[in-house]
Design an enzyme around this catalytic site. Structure first.
Site, mmCIF file in Angstrom:
data_model
loop_
_atom_site.group_PDB
_atom_site.id
_atom_site.type_symbol
_atom_site.label_atom_id
_atom_site.label_comp_id
_atom_site.label_asym_id
_atom_site.label_seq_id
_atom_site.Cartn_x
_atom_site.Cartn_y
_atom_site.Cartn_z
ATOM 1 N N GLU A 167 0.706 -1.228 -0.094
ATOM 2 C CA GLU A 167 -0.007 -0.183 0.000
ATOM 3 C C GLU A 167 0.830 1.367 0.048
ATOM 4 O OE1 GLU A 167 -2.623 -0.153 3.209
ATOM 5 O OE2 GLU A 167 -3.993 -2.085 2.394
ATOM 6 N N GLU A 366 -5.274 -8.636 0.924
ATOM 7 C CA GLU A 366 -5.915 -8.349 2.176
ATOM 8 C C GLU A 366 -7.240 -8.247 1.906
ATOM 9 O OE1 GLU A 366 -4.320 -5.332 4.476
ATOM 10 O OE2 GLU A 366 -2.412 -5.912 3.955
HETATM 11 C C1 PNW Z 1 -4.407 -1.803 5.565
HETATM 12 N N1 PNW Z 1 -6.870 3.930 4.790
HETATM 13 O O1 PNW Z 1 -4.297 -0.656 6.037
HETATM 14 C C2 PNW Z 1 -2.823 -2.549 5.928
HETATM 15 O O2 PNW Z 1 -2.244 -3.010 4.826
HETATM 16 C C3 PNW Z 1 -2.937 -3.124 7.089
HETATM 17 O O3 PNW Z 1 -1.731 -3.266 7.807
HETATM 18 C C4 PNW Z 1 -3.964 -2.683 8.053
HETATM 19 O O4 PNW Z 1 -4.122 -3.361 9.447
HETATM 20 C C5 PNW Z 1 -5.425 -3.004 7.209
HETATM 21 O O5 PNW Z 1 -5.374 -2.312 5.837
HETATM 22 C C6 PNW Z 1 -6.648 -2.664 8.172
HETATM 23 O O6 PNW Z 1 -6.615 -1.325 8.280
HETATM 24 C C7 PNW Z 1 -4.918 0.445 5.429
HETATM 25 O O7 PNW Z 1 -7.209 5.033 5.550
HETATM 26 C C8 PNW Z 1 -4.910 1.666 6.399
HETATM 27 O O8 PNW Z 1 -7.643 3.979 3.758
HETATM 28 C C9 PNW Z 1 -5.598 2.718 6.498
HETATM 29 C C10 PNW Z 1 -6.213 2.786 5.190
HETATM 30 C C11 PNW Z 1 -6.471 1.601 4.077
HETATM 31 C C12 PNW Z 1 -5.526 0.641 4.508
#
Ligand code: PNW
Length: 473
Positions: A167, A366
């Site tokens: 990401e 994921e």
């Molecule tokens: C992902 N947003 O994080 C990550 O790859 C993981 O480590 C995390 O635990 C999981 O999704 C759940 O959140 C994100 O703000 C964090 O759009 C924030 C965002 C998207 C993905």
């Protein structure tokens, strides 16, 4: 009719985790500090003041966690390697103790028949590199390639599937514009530099993986399905901006060697105006990938919003003239993220239409949900909302496959409740409950449900194979 969606026989069922979110042991065996260790100490940065110092203590309990994976019956386990364990200051020789931990983990996985899938960078940049400018400077991309070579030299003989970055949108924009992720910078243009250097780092890392003989390499993007809240022209324009920043900013350079255009400005121009762009970068960035990893959680329904000018240096980096609108009728998870499973099908089919043969096979690297889990006194959790979430999203993947999209696997986020970044330990994504006082692991109802889904998929695949063998005789 089965209660489960059905999948091609070689479809990979998996689960995913990341190093900083589960390992703990942040000062052991020579690990250096990362930007998340530093960021968590900033007052107010993490919801409950938590950090990854202990997390799920996976560093000491990995045997128990591999046993959970084995009992679950997954084909694939996606985990990340902590860069500061391998190179405590982000450059130079490898710390053998750091590599040994992952080498033992890989052996344990292989011994139980699980395919390891390694993420090289899941946000834990060595602090020493941040002190030298982090992803805002080009040198970090070169350091990332060196680190990739060290890890691949140690593990590529046994690890078939590799993910360079997790990401990069989060690293670039949450890390350098919004500031809610490490390193917690709140500027604009530096986020664009970080985005470009992350992409260059990905390209260099792909080269290092190829040099080590890796044949299954890609990136994991957090893509979203974007739509406009209304048919008003300004909301439709807002949706184009959101699509550009959240999706095309990444898929266009990676798959088509160009930055996307919007109707007002082009990212190409923005990036060209900046001194960080070098000739040949986009050829590097678009090195062919064997798969595209997609992390999918929730759609984006957006409407127009006035331009916010929070800082003078924010001039070009975030086209923020859009904002998330409510999604009527959608249930919300504990993250407050709306649940609309069909949007995963729409995202996959629209990528397939947009990119055609330029779209590599897809892995959903994921997918999962944080829920308000209520453990019974014995620690068990009847997380029916999470089961519904997973069933419906797996169903959307199965529908996309039926519509011709080449999806090869789906990894549930996450095996364990863990450190949910700026939300600390308040938000639980696990299919296994973790009691953080005792570190006791208790599989939730969703774990048992997923176990049955995998077992049934295997039975069906076995039956089909037998029938084919019978028909061929
Ligand atoms: C992902 N947003 O994080 C990550 O790859 C993981 O480590 C995390 O635990 C999981 O999704 C759940 O959140 C994100 O703000 C964090 O759009 C924030 C965002 C998207 C993905």
């Amino acid at each position: 009719m089965s209660e489960f969606p059905s999948f091609p026989p070689d479809f990979a069922f998996g689960v995913a985790t990341s190093a900083y979110q589960i390992e703990g042991a942040v000062s052991e065996d020579g690990r250096g500090p990362s930007i998340w260790d530093t960021f968590c100490r900033r007052p107010g940065a993490v919801l409950d003041g938590g950090d990854g110092t202990t997390a799920c203590d996976h560093y000491h309990r990995h045997r128990e966690d591999v046993a959970l994976l084995a009992d679950l019956g997954v084909d694939t386990y996606r985990f990340s390697v902590a860069w500061p364990r391998v190179q405590p200051t982000g450059s130079g020789a490898a710390n053998p103790q750091g590599l040994d931990f992952y080498s033992r983990l890989v052996d344990d996985l292989l011994a139980t028949g699980i395919t390891p899938a390694v993420t090289l960078y899941h946000w834990d940049l060595p602090q020493a590199l941040e002190d030298a400018g982090g992803w805002r400077v080009r040198d970090t991309a070169a350091r990332f390639a060196d680190y990739t070579a060290l890890v691949a030299d140690a593990l590529a003989d046994r690890v078939p599937r590799w993910i360079t970055l997790n990401e990069p949108w989060c690293s670039a924009f949450l890390g350098h514009a919004g500031g809610e992720h490490a390193p917690g910078v709140r500027l604009g243009t530096p986020a664009l530099a970080a985005a470009h250097h992350l992409l260059v780092g990905h390209g260099l890392s792909m080269g290092a993986l190829r040099a080590a003989g890796v044949r299954e390499a890609g990136i994991a993007l957090n893509l979203t399905h974007v739509s406009a809240a209304t048919g008003r022209p300004e909301d439709r324009a807002a949706a184009v901006r959101a699509e550009t920043q959240r999706n095309l900013m990444w898929t266009e350079p990676l798959l088509r060697a160009r930055y996307p255009a919007t109707e007002t400005d082009t990212w190409e121009e923005l990036i060209e105006r900046e001194d960080f762009r070098r000739a040949g970068d986009l050829d590097l960035v678009s090195a062919p990938m064997d798969f595209l990893g997609i992390n999918y959680y929730t759609p984006s329904v957006v409407r127009a919003a006035p331009y916010q000018e929070p800082h003078p240096d924010r001039r070009h980096a975030m086209d923020n003239r859009f904002t998330d609108a409510p999604v009527p009728g959608a249930r919300r998870t504990a993250m407050d993220w709306p649940v609309v499973p069909g949007t995963l099908h729409s995202l996959l089919t629209s990528l397939h239409r947009r990119y055609g043969p330029a779209l590599p096979p897809v892995h959903i690297t994921e997918n999962g949900s944080a829920e308000h889990d209520v453990p019974a006194p014995d620690g068990t959790v009847r997380d029916t909302d999470r089961i519904d979430y997973l069933r419906d999203h797996l169903g959307a993947v199965a529908d996309a496959i039926a519509d011709g999209v080449d999806v090869r696997g789906h990894y549930v986020w996450s095996l364990l409740d863990n450190f949910e970044w700026s939300y600390g330990y308040e938000r639980r994504f696990g299919i296994v409950h973790v009691d953080y006082r005792t570190q006791r692991r208790t599989p939730k109802a969703s774990y048992h449900w997923y176990r049955r889904l995998i077992a049934e998929a295997r039975t069906v695949a076995g039956r089909d194979a037998k029938a084919r063998a019978g028909a061929a005789r």
